[in-house]
Scaffold this active site. Structure first.
Site, short mmCIF file in Angstrom:
data_model
loop_
_atom_site.label_atom_id
_atom_site.label_comp_id
_atom_site.label_asym_id
_atom_site.label_seq_id
_atom_site.Cartn_x
_atom_site.Cartn_y
_atom_site.Cartn_z
N CYS B 35 0.83 -1.21 0.00
CA CYS B 35 0.00 0.00 0.00
C CYS B 35 0.86 1.25 0.00
O CYS B 35 0.36 2.36 -0.17
CB CYS B 35 -0.91 0.05 1.21
SG CYS B 35 -1.99 -1.36 1.35
N CYS B 104 -5.38 5.26 5.16
CA CYS B 104 -4.18 4.50 4.86
C CYS B 104 -2.92 5.16 5.38
O CYS B 104 -1.93 4.49 5.65
CB CYS B 104 -4.07 4.28 3.36
SG CYS B 104 -4.05 5.80 2.44
#
Lengths: 406, 125
Positions: B35, B104
């Site tokens: 990610c 995130c």
């Protein structure tokens, strides 16, 4: 601020050449006629329109009547793909997995609406695999759309070979030449393509203008209807001042193609210098590459931070990192050529133009390694094995969370 | 590219408490390299207080700024106080984060909680 800015994002857009701007200005103030009007103001605009059409045609070795002006590269791609698909009604399209979203999303839409689409893979250099593409051709295939050069990694595609495969089977070939026009010589006849997309603002012309080359005899349908301008393929009063700018930019690009040698030398200097930084990967081909494109992954860091650090020093670049995209997904092109998501996150794209100087390259060669070093000093990883060890033991599964905010 | 507050840019350009603590009493690691965001938080505890704290982060400007901000919020706090620091506290101390970064890139509080967990586990052992 802008005088000292080093602009290395010319694949995103370019500075309008002052000569282009000078040619455009009268078409806002004095020569503002509608090119469809029969009076003198209209014919003045019409003449400029046709002169510009000839200039754009000359850049790609086409006849003027084969050039349809549009609002830009995206519209040109849409007109080519939807225009061919609507004419055909059903069937199979081949494109590649490294196309610009203007092509990819058009094909995906058609796929959801009754057409079949094959996305041909690319090799690790970012070149579409001809053999795989050839194998995907089938009786219902009516269109192949592959870009001439990739917008992220600059890889130049074997369009002539694709045309040869297609011609034998009566399949139309479209190529998106938005990045390649004005950077490498283009001759539509030797390329053998039926349609080719171009954009003005990538070659130092104004934004909001583009063109689609449609080879004489090729039949497509319009995607917007109205007064029947541009041979009925693109209705709407022509953006005369913009088109004049595009024509001027096309003429300059053709005349100054030699400048690309100097641009390539600067790019090669950047490439050599930046690849000396430890733990870097060149994205794309070393040889089959646009002269102004460089794309490098710096391991163990993330591209958005790199972009912002460089921006603070007045250097404008681009990255394929997820964090700088709207979707939070890393570049589909970098993933398609086999880069891991980790390496795609750390990618930096530097795209040059004739307005860059060797002195600027010196500054960039100083700034980029320092910025990389600074981010690496903050990164918990110094090697792939450290990163892998972390992933195996500790990585939290973020995918579900990401899915919620896409 | 999302628009960042001046405070986010300040913490990104001038991160506080960046580095490692080789003799840390607790280490918290969160994130996922695929990610693009990984955070390590190191804590040194003295008399039930976070005496020293450092971070190492691979990630975007928001990830680095939230890590830096978190270390400022946690330093000097008791373990109990530190446990209460939330993702929202970090984001609001920075004057807010772009919505797309809230999930995130805002993991620093989680990393701190893991570091405290690690410290408490070690103490038990």
């Amino acid at each position: 601020m802008s005088t000292s800015r080093i602009y290395l994002d010319n694949a995103a857009t370019t500075k309008v050449d002052p000569n282009v701007l000078a040619e455009m200005l009268p078409y806002f103030s004095d020569k503002y006629g509608n090119a469809s009007s029969p009076h003198s103001a209209g014919s003045e605009a019409r003449e400029a329109l046709e002169e510009s059409r000839a200039r754009v045609a000359a850049l790609i070795g086409a006849s003027p009547e084969e050039v349809i002006f549009t609002s830009g590269g995206t519209e040109s791609d849409n007109l080519a793909i939807f225009g061919a698909a609507m004419k055909k009604g059903k069937g199979h399209i081949i494109t590649s997995c490294i196309e610009h979203p203007a092509v990819l999303n058009s094909c995906e839409y058609l796929e959801k609406n009754g057409f079949q689409v094959t996305y041909a893979p690319a090799d690790s250099d970012g070149i579409v695999k001809l053999d795989a593409l050839e194998r995907s051709i089938r009786p219902g295939t009516f269109l192949i759309s592959v870009m001439q050069a990739n917008n992220e990694i600059g890889s130049i595609q074997p369009i002539r070979e694709i045309s040869n495969l297609a011609k034998a089977k009566g399949i139309l070939v479209h190529t998106d030449a938005v990045q390649s026009a004005g950077k490498i010589g283009i001759d539509v006849n030797s390329l053998g393509v039926d349609m080719l997309s171009m954009s003005s603002h990538k070659i130092h012309g104004p934004k909001g203008v583009g063109a689609l080359f449609v080879k004489k005899g090729v039949q497509i349908l319009p995607i917007s209807r109205g007064g029947g301008h541009e041979k009925g393929l693109r209705s709407g009063t022509e953006n005369v001042s913009g088109i004049v700018g595009f024509g001027a930019a096309a003429r300059l690009a053709k005349e100054s193609m030699g400048e690309m040698e100097r641009v390539k030398k600067m790019r090669d200097r950047l490439m050599g210098g930046l690849l000396k930084v430890e733990d870097t990967l060149l994205n794309g081909s070393r040889t089959q590459r646009l002269p102004n494109n460089l794309n490098i992954s710096f391991k163990f860091i993330e591209g958005e931070g790199l972009l912002l650090l460089l921006d603070a020093e007045g250097i404008c670049v681009s990255t394929g990192s997820a964090c700088s995209s709207k979707s939070l997904k890393p570049s589909h092109v970098l993933l398609a050529i086999g880069r891991s998501p980790e390496d795609a996150h750390g990618s930096l794209r530097l795209t040059l133009s004739k307005f860059n100087s060797d002195g600027e390259m010196g500054k960039v060669l100083d700034s980029v390694p320092r910025a990389v070093e600074r981010l690496r000093s903050m990164s918990p990883f110094k090697s792939d094995s450290q990163m892998k060890q972390f992933s195996d033991k500790h990585a939290t599964h973020e995918d579900d969370e990401h899915a919620g905010i896409h | 590219m999302p628009a960042y507050t001046d405070k986010v840019m300040d913490h990104f350009m001038h991160p506080r408490n960046m580095g490692e603590l080789t003799d840390a009493d607790g280490v918290g690691m969160v994130g996922n390299p695929t990610c693009g965001d990984v955070m390590y938080i190191y804590i040194k505890v003295k008399g039930n207080r976070i005496d020293d704290i450092r971070f190492k982060t691979m990630g975007c400007a928001a990830a680095i700024a939230t890590s830096s901000m978190l270390t400022e919020l946690a330093k000097g706090k008791t373990i109990e106080e530190a446990k209460k620091i939330s993702r929202g506290d970090v984001a609001s101390s920075l004057g807010g984060l772009p919505p797309i970064k809230m999930h995130c890139s805002n993991l620093a509080a989680d990393a701190l909680h893991k570091a405290i967990e690690d410290y408490e586990n070690k103490k038990k052992a």
